[in-house]
Structures are given as C-alpha cells and as structure tokens.
Scaffold this active site. Sequence first.
Site, short mmCIF file in Angstrom:
data_model
loop_
_atom_site.label_atom_id
_atom_site.label_comp_id
_atom_site.label_asym_id
_atom_site.label_seq_id
_atom_site.Cartn_x
_atom_site.Cartn_y
_atom_site.Cartn_z
N ASN A 1 6.10 20.20 -0.15
CA ASN A 1 5.40 19.13 -1.51
C ASN A 1 6.41 19.77 -2.19
OD1 ASN A 1 4.03 21.76 -1.18
ND2 ASN A 1 2.68 20.77 0.05
N LYS B 1 4.67 22.48 -3.97
CA LYS B 1 4.36 24.01 -3.49
C LYS B 1 5.89 24.66 -2.77
CE LYS B 1 0.57 27.38 -1.91
NZ LYS B 1 -0.59 27.08 -0.84
N GLU B 2 5.88 23.67 -1.84
CA GLU B 2 7.25 24.44 -0.65
C GLU B 2 7.94 24.58 -1.09
OE1 GLU B 2 5.06 22.90 3.69
OE2 GLU B 2 5.54 21.30 1.95
N ASP C 1 0.54 14.95 5.83
CA ASP C 1 0.84 14.64 7.39
C ASP C 1 0.58 12.58 7.28
OD1 ASP C 1 0.78 16.37 8.54
OD2 ASP C 1 -1.21 16.98 8.72
#
Length: 179
Positions: free
Chosen positions: A35, A37-38, A105
């Site tokens: 995502n 943020k990652e 997920d």
Amino acid sequence: CEQLIKLAHGRLPIIVDPKGRNYQQYKGATVLTPNLKELVEVSGKALKTQAEIIEVTQALQKELKIESILITQGSQGMTLFEAEKEPKHIPTQAREVYDVSGAGDTVVATLATSLASGVRLSEACRLANAAAGIVVGKVGTATVSAAELEKAMDHGQFLHTDQKVLTREQAFELLKDWR
C-alpha cells in the site's frame, strides 16, 4: 521467502503482500502489492505526488526484477505497474467506507484466485479493486461473495463509461442499489 520464490518462479504466480523494509527478499516475485504507506516506508521518501510514486515504484520494480507492482492507495484507487508498460490507474468505485480492515488481504486473495483461474493481470486488478471496495463497505473484517463481486463488476461496466443510456433492467438495478 527467497527460497520459496525461487522454487515457484516460472511455475505459478507469486503474489507478495510485503512487510517491513527488506524488499530484497521478494526479488523475482510476480506481483508485489504494497500500500502507499508501505511504499513510503521502504523508499524513505514522502511521495506526495503521483509522479514521485511512479518514479519510486519503477525503480523498485527494476531493482527487484519484479514483473508487476500493484500500489493500493485507499480512496485513490490502485496503480498497476507492469514491466515495459505505462502505469495503469484503477479508480475506486464511490461507496461509503465503514471499515478498511482486511482490504489489503482481500486484494491479495482476489488477485491470487483470479490469476490462478487464468484471468489476465489487468482484469484481476479490476476484480481485486471491486472486491476491496465491497469489504470496506462492511463493518469489521468481511468476505466477498461471488454474487457481490459479479454485481459490482456489472455496475462498473456502465457506471464508469461514457454510456448515458441504460436498459430498463440496468436502471432499476442501479436505482435499487442507490436506495
């Protein structure tokens, strides 16, 4: 991770939902699904613009020899990066968000199921986007039924095109959903 990717490489799609900062362990995967943020965390950059996201993702893709990267961006949708292709943005379908738990997920599970079924990656991403849109409209971690996904995809066909005239059945279905 590295050993599993090497064993599976070329035999089946390898989809990774990355965690942490060591993305080297995912080298050679088929699809990486961080995502935003990652992606910010692993790049060490703020990534405020789409141009910055594109630059960092393409560099990461090249460095890790990953065929495709799908950046999930919450309400901003997703962007698919495939080797030697222009990035493809997939907007979210407008809906009320109750809980984002499990959305990532759901994306990974839908991608895996779709690719294992022989669906092309770009279509698998559209399905994953629709599935994630469904689960965020539910409270808590949730599942998506085949009927819900089919309905979301049917509506997407005429809600996100230039088509201004609907069949009577499409109009009634749309009206029922709006109510």
